[in-house]
Design an enzyme around this catalytic site. Structure first.
Site, PDB file in Angstrom:
ATOM      1  N   LYS A 171      44.606 -27.020  98.736  1.00 25.09           N
ATOM      2  CA  LYS A 171      44.227 -27.706  99.990  1.00 25.09           C
ATOM      3  C   LYS A 171      43.249 -28.848  99.708  1.00 25.09           C
ATOM      4  O   LYS A 171      43.251 -29.866 100.416  1.00 25.09           O
ATOM      5  CB  LYS A 171      43.631 -26.718 101.001  1.00 25.09           C
ATOM      6  CG  LYS A 171      44.637 -25.713 101.572  1.00 25.09           C
ATOM      7  CD  LYS A 171      45.782 -26.370 102.346  1.00 25.09           C
ATOM      8  CE  LYS A 171      46.545 -25.349 103.184  1.00 25.09           C
ATOM      9  NZ  LYS A 171      47.761 -25.943 103.798  1.00 25.09           N
ATOM     10  N   TYR A 204      41.102 -16.841  98.917  1.00 25.00           N
ATOM     11  CA  TYR A 204      41.904 -18.046  99.164  1.00 25.00           C
ATOM     12  C   TYR A 204      42.225 -18.761  97.843  1.00 25.00           C
ATOM     13  O   TYR A 204      43.274 -19.382  97.692  1.00 25.00           O
ATOM     14  CB  TYR A 204      41.212 -18.976 100.168  1.00 25.00           C
ATOM     15  CG  TYR A 204      42.171 -19.927 100.858  1.00 25.00           C
ATOM     16  CD1 TYR A 204      43.259 -19.431 101.577  1.00 25.00           C
ATOM     17  CD2 TYR A 204      42.002 -21.300 100.785  1.00 25.00           C
ATOM     18  CE1 TYR A 204      44.151 -20.294 102.201  1.00 25.00           C
ATOM     19  CE2 TYR A 204      42.886 -22.162 101.411  1.00 25.00           C
ATOM     20  CZ  TYR A 204      43.959 -21.655 102.114  1.00 25.00           C
ATOM     21  OH  TYR A 204      44.842 -22.511 102.719  1.00 25.00           O
TER      22      TYR A 204
HETATM   23  C1  IMJ Z   1      45.225 -16.915 102.839  1.00 25.71           C
HETATM   24  C2  IMJ Z   1      44.703 -16.257 101.720  1.00 25.71           C
HETATM   25  C3  IMJ Z   1      43.400 -15.788 101.683  1.00 25.71           C
HETATM   26  C4  IMJ Z   1      42.562 -15.964 102.748  1.00 25.71           C
HETATM   27  C5  IMJ Z   1      43.069 -16.610 103.877  1.00 25.71           C
HETATM   28  C6  IMJ Z   1      44.406 -17.091 103.938  1.00 25.71           C
HETATM   29  N1  IMJ Z   1      42.495 -16.945 105.072  1.00 25.71           N
HETATM   30  C7  IMJ Z   1      43.386 -17.588 105.858  1.00 25.71           C
HETATM   31  C8  IMJ Z   1      44.603 -17.694 105.193  1.00 25.71           C
HETATM   32  C9  IMJ Z   1      41.115 -16.609 105.393  1.00 25.71           C
HETATM   33  C10 IMJ Z   1      43.096 -18.109 107.211  1.00 25.71           C
HETATM   34  C11 IMJ Z   1      45.879 -18.332 105.709  1.00 25.71           C
HETATM   35  N2  IMJ Z   1      45.977 -19.719 105.222  1.00 25.71           N
HETATM   36  C12 IMJ Z   1      45.011 -20.676 105.756  1.00 25.71           C
HETATM   37  C13 IMJ Z   1      46.925 -20.147 104.301  1.00 25.71           C
HETATM   38  O1  IMJ Z   1      46.898 -21.308 103.932  1.00 25.71           O
HETATM   39  C14 IMJ Z   1      47.917 -19.221 103.748  1.00 25.71           C
HETATM   40  C15 IMJ Z   1      48.695 -19.586 102.699  1.00 25.71           C
HETATM   41  C16 IMJ Z   1      49.592 -18.709 101.981  1.00 25.71           C
HETATM   42  C17 IMJ Z   1      49.843 -17.397 102.361  1.00 25.71           C
HETATM   43  C18 IMJ Z   1      50.738 -16.628 101.588  1.00 25.71           C
HETATM   44  C19 IMJ Z   1      51.031 -15.186 101.915  1.00 25.71           C
HETATM   45  C20 IMJ Z   1      52.270 -14.650 101.286  1.00 25.71           C
HETATM   46  C21 IMJ Z   1      52.621 -15.258  99.974  1.00 25.71           C
HETATM   47  N3  IMJ Z   1      52.171 -16.508  99.655  1.00 25.71           N
HETATM   48  C22 IMJ Z   1      51.322 -17.213 100.449  1.00 25.71           C
HETATM   49  N4  IMJ Z   1      51.039 -18.486 100.115  1.00 25.71           N
HETATM   50  C23 IMJ Z   1      50.197 -19.214 100.858  1.00 25.71           C
HETATM   51  O2  IMJ Z   1      53.380 -14.650  99.218  1.00 25.71           O
END
Ligand code: IMJ
Length: 255
Positions: free
Chosen positions: A163, A156
């Site tokens: 966040k 993450y």
């Molecule tokens: C995202 C990354 C790593 C672990 C993750 C996540 N877990 C969860 C998420 C465990 C639940 C999803 N999440 C909570 C997010 O906030 C995702 C944000 C996000 C995802 C992407 C994917 C594609 C990309 N950029 C991104 N930027 C933010 O190119």
């Protein structure tokens, strides 16, 4: 029971497709009688959003790239032009470079760090600035966050730091906007299979942890949406500056 958001106008940012949490939230807001203002990023999303929102009472569809000051100013102008008070805002936006969610955190570039902060955290401040002048009857601003802000969740990385900034922004906004009767909160959703989550490597193993949550299951987007309805409704009139977990209780577990 009467509808919880009858007569209210809500701005929802972050619908990209039918799996977006923002889309579940729009559905729940519509069910509860709200009129909606939706924003989209680029023409492709405009088409997608128009198709998805056919059954909703749409007051406006507005283009909004939160990294552009001109578009934020145009959003503020479009909201004023509606000529009616806005009661609720839902901010459901985040972005980080894919590499920054896969590489070691130590390798995060300055540019990637700032991009994640810009889109995922600063945007809440910009959206609040655009919306507050039309929130003349008070109301609610809600955003979506994730446990990775306060705990280390593999991969993450830069999003966790963004966040953390987002949640701190919720507290400062709540403190400042309270005198206008505007409440500001975050919903910390458990893992949901959205397009942004699916793109993450190892996401299926994260979903397997659903079995070990207090409720022994994963989070349903409709549960997140119903909490967003609560926060936007008068039932939450005493609730501000919070991070409410809608995660089957996952955040209480120590193993
Ligand atoms: C995202 C990354 C790593 C672990 C993750 C996540 N877990 C969860 C998420 C465990 C639940 C999803 N999440 C909570 C997010 O906030 C995702 C944000 C996000 C995802 C992407 C994917 C594609 C990309 N950029 C991104 N930027 C933010 O190119």
């Amino acid at each position: 029971m009467s509808k919880l958001l009858e007569g209210k106008l809500a701005l929802i940012l972050g619908i990209a497709n039918r799996w977006s949490l923002a889309y579940s939230i729009a559905q729940a807001f519509s069910r509860e009688g709200a009129s909606l203002v939706l924003t989209y990023l680029g023409e492709r999303q405009k088409v997608a959003i128009s198709e998805l929102s056919q059954d909703f009472d749409i007051a406006a569809l507005i283009p909004c790239d939160v990294t552009k000051d001109e578009e934020m100013a145009a959003l503020a102008a479009s909201l004023l032009a509606l000529g009616r008070p806005l009661h609720a805002v839902v901010h459901s936006l985040a972005f980080a470079n894919r590499e920054d969610l896969e590489r070691p955190f130590t390798e995060t570039s300055r540019e990637g760090f700032l991009l994640a902060q810009n889109v995922s955290a600063y945007s809440l401040v910009g959206v609040a600035r655009a919306a507050v002048p039309v929130m003349t009857a008070g109301g609610s601003i809600s955003t979506l966050t994730y446990l990775g802000s306060t705990r280390v969740v593999p991969n993450y990385n830069v999003m966790g730091v963004a966040k953390a900034a987002l949640e701190a922004s919720v507290r400062y906004l709540a403190s400042e906007l309270g005198e206008r009767g505007i409440r500001v909160n975050a919903i910390s959703a458990g893992p949901v299979k959205t397009a942004s989550a699916r793109a993450i490597k190892g996401f299926s193993s994260i979903l397997e942890a659903g079995d070990r949550t207090p409720l022994r299951r994963n989070t349903d987007p409709a549960e997140v949406a119903d909490t967003a309805v609560f926060l936007a409704s008068d039932l939450a009139r005493g609730v501000t500056g919070n991070v409410i977990f809608v995660d089957s209780g996952m955040h209480v577990m120590g193993f």
